[in-house]
Design an enzyme around this catalytic site. Structure first.
Site, PDB file in Angstrom:
ATOM      1  N   CYS A 138       3.527  -2.264  47.743  1.00  0.00           N
ATOM      2  CA  CYS A 138       2.312  -3.064  47.525  1.00  0.00           C
ATOM      3  C   CYS A 138       2.591  -4.149  46.475  1.00  0.00           C
ATOM      4  CB  CYS A 138       1.200  -2.131  47.070  1.00  0.00           C
ATOM      5  SG  CYS A 138      -0.214  -2.967  46.350  1.00  0.00           S
TER       6      CYS A 138
ATOM      7  N   TYR B  17       0.781  -1.234   0.000  1.00  0.00           N
ATOM      8  CA  TYR B  17       0.000   0.000   0.000  1.00  0.00           C
ATOM      9  C   TYR B  17       0.810   1.279   0.000  1.00  0.00           C
ATOM     10  CZ  TYR B  17       0.542  -0.840   5.046  1.00  0.00           C
ATOM     11  OH  TYR B  17       1.033  -1.105   6.282  1.00  0.00           O
TER      12      TYR B  17
ATOM     13  N   CYS C 145      -3.655   3.364  45.791  1.00  0.00           N
ATOM     14  CA  CYS C 145      -2.955   2.797  46.935  1.00  0.00           C
ATOM     15  C   CYS C 145      -1.572   3.430  46.912  1.00  0.00           C
ATOM     16  CB  CYS C 145      -2.870   1.282  46.763  1.00  0.00           C
ATOM     17  SG  CYS C 145      -1.572   0.534  47.762  1.00  0.00           S
TER      18      CYS C 145
ATOM     19  N   LYS D 217     -12.498   3.529  10.998  1.00  0.00           N
ATOM     20  CA  LYS D 217     -12.815   2.153  11.356  1.00  0.00           C
ATOM     21  C   LYS D 217     -14.308   1.875  11.219  1.00  0.00           C
ATOM     22  CE  LYS D 217      -9.106   0.223  13.148  1.00  0.00           C
ATOM     23  NZ  LYS D 217      -9.059  -0.044  14.494  1.00  0.00           N
TER      24      LYS D 217
ATOM     25  N   CYS E 190      -2.523  -5.076  49.365  1.00  0.00           N
ATOM     26  CA  CYS E 190      -1.673  -4.923  50.556  1.00  0.00           C
ATOM     27  C   CYS E 190      -2.442  -4.520  51.801  1.00  0.00           C
ATOM     28  CB  CYS E 190      -0.553  -3.933  50.274  1.00  0.00           C
ATOM     29  SG  CYS E 190      -1.152  -2.250  50.061  1.00  0.00           S
TER      30      CYS E 190
HETATM   31  S1  IVH Z   1      -0.801   3.136   5.502  1.00  0.00           S
HETATM   32  C1  IVH Z   1       2.041   6.084   7.280  1.00  0.00           C
HETATM   33  N1  IVH Z   1      -2.596   1.650   4.310  1.00  0.00           N
HETATM   34  O1  IVH Z   1      -2.911  -0.228   9.566  1.00  0.00           O
HETATM   35  C2  IVH Z   1       0.948   5.219   6.779  1.00  0.00           C
HETATM   36  N2  IVH Z   1      -1.899   1.018   6.490  1.00  0.00           N
HETATM   37  O2  IVH Z   1      -3.391   1.227  12.031  1.00  0.00           O
HETATM   38  C3  IVH Z   1       0.904   3.898   7.465  1.00  0.00           C
HETATM   39  N3  IVH Z   1      -2.931  -1.006   7.338  1.00  0.00           N
HETATM   40  O3  IVH Z   1       0.440  -0.036  10.579  1.00  0.00           O
HETATM   41  C4  IVH Z   1       0.093   2.848   6.981  1.00  0.00           C
HETATM   42  N4  IVH Z   1      -4.170  -1.425   5.572  1.00  0.00           N
HETATM   43  O4  IVH Z   1      -0.347  -2.153   9.361  1.00  0.00           O
HETATM   44  C5  IVH Z   1      -1.859   1.837   5.420  1.00  0.00           C
HETATM   45  N5  IVH Z   1      -4.163   0.427   3.141  1.00  0.00           N
HETATM   46  C6  IVH Z   1      -3.427   0.597   4.224  1.00  0.00           C
HETATM   47  C7  IVH Z   1      -3.489  -0.296   5.322  1.00  0.00           C
HETATM   48  C8  IVH Z   1      -2.702  -0.035   6.447  1.00  0.00           C
HETATM   49  C9  IVH Z   1      -3.815  -1.843   6.778  1.00  0.00           C
HETATM   50  C10 IVH Z   1      -2.362  -1.158   8.687  1.00  0.00           C
HETATM   51  C11 IVH Z   1      -0.865  -0.977   8.786  1.00  0.00           C
HETATM   52  C12 IVH Z   1      -0.677   0.138   9.770  1.00  0.00           C
HETATM   53  C13 IVH Z   1      -1.953   0.068  10.539  1.00  0.00           C
HETATM   54  C14 IVH Z   1      -2.259   1.369  11.238  1.00  0.00           C
END
Ligand code: IVH
Length: 666
Positions: free
Chosen positions: A428, A223, A423, A311, A408
């Site tokens: 502890c 990617y 604590c 997400k 503790c």
């Molecule tokens: S770009 C600086 N592209 O997601 C840019 N990451 O949560 C870094 N990942 O460490 C990553 N699909 O392991 C990029 N199409 C995508 C991706 C991707 C999965 C993962 C990758 C990264 C993580 C971050």
């Protein structure tokens, strides 16, 4: 057969195998049957066995799983492997969008949308078109050399369609169906099951013996192009097309997008398609297309400002609260934790969920026996979303936070302005154990083999009363522990020994000073360079540092004033633990090992002497004139005749910016 004939035959076989491999694993359109393919492969291996001198670095026979390696070599990432910031809702995405528009000073931006593959990030290097090796992300700055395992991935080209030198990043994953097959096979052999495809992929890449990875159907999507010697593509989209042309497997659902609405449509479309894909995705990644804008926006120490992971909303499940207990953390914080009836959620079985503190417990109104909705916050941390009030009956029991520490017995206190009960007994047991776990953690001293249960065992057996005692462990002492074999004891002692050489920032983080996270530890280590300097630093000196606020400064002072801390530091010093920032492994940077540079023109940011030092400290050398032995010509403003000569000899010419990328660590 004569050697010459064999060589021609081998070339032909490799070409055929490469083509079929590419058709099958990258294009997903096989041209011959598996049997025919196996026959070609067998023929190649037989011939290579007869003529071992003719085996080449790019031969597909290298994929079958070579010899095991003894250790994972460390690889420093010249260009750090950053992570991504996450957003979880349309609103959060809109905020991110506004921020980017403001900083970019542009109204309409071009974006690339990509599926966020749920696997493991790796970095791959190629020289003159040949795969030379690859590494895991590690802490983003230093990863592990996993070349032996990467070679087994059939969709990873060993040879590119052009003889270019470059570095790419991508995600190694296991398809949903291979994951299920793998787990079924493990089940029938009585082996523990992998929780999800990501763990299965990670577990396979972290094997010393490549034959294990070869048996697991790993796959890879590329990617990003992070470095390319020579002419650069104009933007990320072009780079993706170019990578595809070179023979890399680039995801087919990548899309060029322009406005917020288009991005939302893309997100929804991918969410719909999610279940049909043959691999797991957990969201989409949105990246600014224009490289210049990417540069302009830059990055924090953790993630670029020009990209975001959006997400998919977390899965929710209903379960029951069987109990509420309290946990005592490293700094004495008392956290209520709900013990749940185990439930499968987003790939793992969840048994506990933190209720954070007294206020949140009150606010959520959770009682023992309640039916609750759970999800994973940020897709990782199990959390109770709400109580299902309609299902509550008289059998539920309220939970009251304890007055004394469950570990503790000392009275617990809530400081004014703080949400947490704490604590304050430094001895502890629960705190001490948590401190050992933290010290040994990956971001800390990275003591492999020293996890939660061993930390507890060591403390309970009286062998380790604070982290300073770890280094006086011996095989005899360890032999007294239950479930501790000779081999594990030796391994632990070895990792302890190795950890002594860590740079100062890892030690600082590992000491678990309140408020000192990874970032602050790096800043403090880089500034003070030696532990004693930091121990003696005044509050003023500390607060003067950029990014070190008064809270951190006070906490650092307080930590080093404690007698217990001095004692630990004394023990560590006696054991020979490294207290310096310079001597650590991170500084053994040989990323430019053997590379010959010639300089021409004026550079903006550096004097010639500085450039020379930067190159030499990384194992490279600077030559006075261009010859065939030159690897790079670093060309500034108003270059001289060296530039023409370099071009005529087809030597890679790099700009100051490219040079910076090659050497940059942060
Ligand atoms: S770009 C600086 N592209 O997601 C840019 N990451 O949560 C870094 N990942 O460490 C990553 N699909 O392991 C990029 N199409 C995508 C991706 C991707 C999965 C993962 C990758 C990264 C993580 C971050």
């Amino acid at each position: 057969m004569e050697s010459k004939t064999a060589e021609l035959k081998l070339q032909e076989l490799r070409k055929q195998i490469d083509e079929h491999n590419y058709a099958y694993h990258v294009l997903d359109s096989p041209r011959i049957s598996d049997e025919e393919f196996d026959r070609l492969m067998r023929e190649l291996i037989q011939l290579e066995t007869l003529f071992p001198a003719l085996v080449t670095a790019d031969s597909p026979s290298r994929r079958v799983g070579g010899k095991p390696v003894d250790v994972f070599r460390e690889i420093s990432h010249v260009i750090p492997m950053l992570s991504l910031e996450n957003v979880f809702s349309e609103g959060e995405l809109r905020d991110f969008f506004q921020r980017v528009k403001r900083s970019a000073g542009a109204d309409s931006l071009s974006w690339v949308g990509e599926p966020k593959i749920d696997g493991l990030a790796v970095s791959l290097s190629y020289e003159k078109g040949l795969f030379t090796g690859g590494a895991t992300r590690g802490d983003g700055y230093t990863g592990e050399d996993i070349t032996h395992n990467l070679l087994t991935i059939k969709s990873l080209p060993l040879k590119l369609k052009e003889k270019v030198s470059l570095e790419v990043r991508g995600e190694v994953f296991i398809s949903k169906s291979s994951f299920q097959q793998l787990n079924r096979a493990r089940e029938s052999r009585g082996l523990p099951l992998f929780a999800n495809p990501r763990n299965a992929a990670a577990g396979s890449l972290r094997q010393l013996d490549p034959r294990i990875a070869a048996e697991r159907p790993l796959d890879i999507f590329i990617y990003s192009l992070v470095y390319l010697a020579g002419e650069q593509p104009g933007d990320h989209w072009e780079a993706l097309q170019y990578l595809r042309e070179l023979g890399f497997k680039v995801n087919s659902h990548v899309s060029l997008l322009s406005g917020f609405d288009e991005i939302m449509d893309y997100y929804r479309e991918m969410e719909r398609k999610r279940n049909e894909l043959f691999y797991e995705i957990d969201g989409v990644v949105l990246k600014i297309n224009d490289y210049q804008l990417q540069e302009k926006l830059g990055a924090t120490s953790r993630a670029p400002r020009w990209a975001i992971a959006f997400k998919f909303s977390a899965e929710e499940k209903i379960t029951s609260v069987e109990d509420i207990q309290v946990n005592v953390g490293r700094t004495g914080t008392i956290t209520p934790v709900a013990i749940l009836q185990p439930v499968r959620l987003a790939g793992t079985v969840v048994k506990r969920a933190s209720l954070h503190n007294e206020d949140i417990l009150q606010e959520k109104g959770v009682m023992i026996g309640d039916r609750v909705v759970v999800h994973k916050a940020g897709d990782v941390i199990p959390e109770i979303v709400r109580v299902i009030a309609e299902e509550r009956d008289e059998s539920v029991k309220p939970f009251v936070m304890p007055k004394v520490c469950p570990s503790c017995g000392e009275a617990v206190k809530r400081l004014p302005g703080e949400a947490a009960l704490r604590c304050f007994n430094p001895a502890c047991p629960a705190q001490v154990i948590e401190r050992i776990i933290h010290f040994a953690s990956r971001a800390g001293m990275d003591i492999v083999g020293l996890g939660e249960s061993l930390s507890r065992q060591l403390y309970e057996a009286g062998l380790v009363k604070d982290v300073g005692d770890l280094y006086s462990l011996t095989e005899e002492k360890l032999a007294a522990l239950e479930r501790m074999g000779e081999k594990s004891a030796q391994n632990l002692l070895q990792s302890l020994e190795k950890s002594k050489k860590n740079p100062l920032y890892k030690l600082l983080y590992g000491l678990g000073i309140r408020l000192v996270g990874e970032r602050a530890a790096r800043i403090l280590a880089a500034h003070f360079k030696k532990l004693p300097h930091l121990q003696n630093a005044s509050l003023e000196e500390l607060t003067l540092l950029v990014e070190i606020g008064p809270g951190i400064a006070a906490s650092v002072r307080e930590f080093f004033r404690q007698e217990a801390a001095s004692k630990i530091i004394e023990k560590l010093e006696k054991a020979g633990v490294n207290f310096f920032e310079e001597t650590g492994k991170r500084d053994e940077d040989n990323t430019l090992q053997g590379k010959a540079f010639v300089l021409t023109g004026t550079l903006e940011g550096y004097s010639r002497q500085e450039v020379k030092e930067l190159i030499e400290s990384r194992g490279g050398k600077v030559l006075g004139s261009i010859s065939k032995k030159t690897d790079f010509l670093l060309s500034g403003d108003n270059p001289g005749s060296k530039l023409d000569k370099a071009k005529s000899l087809k030597i890679t010419v790099i700009s100051e910016g490219e040079f910076e990328k090659m050497i940059r660590k942060k």
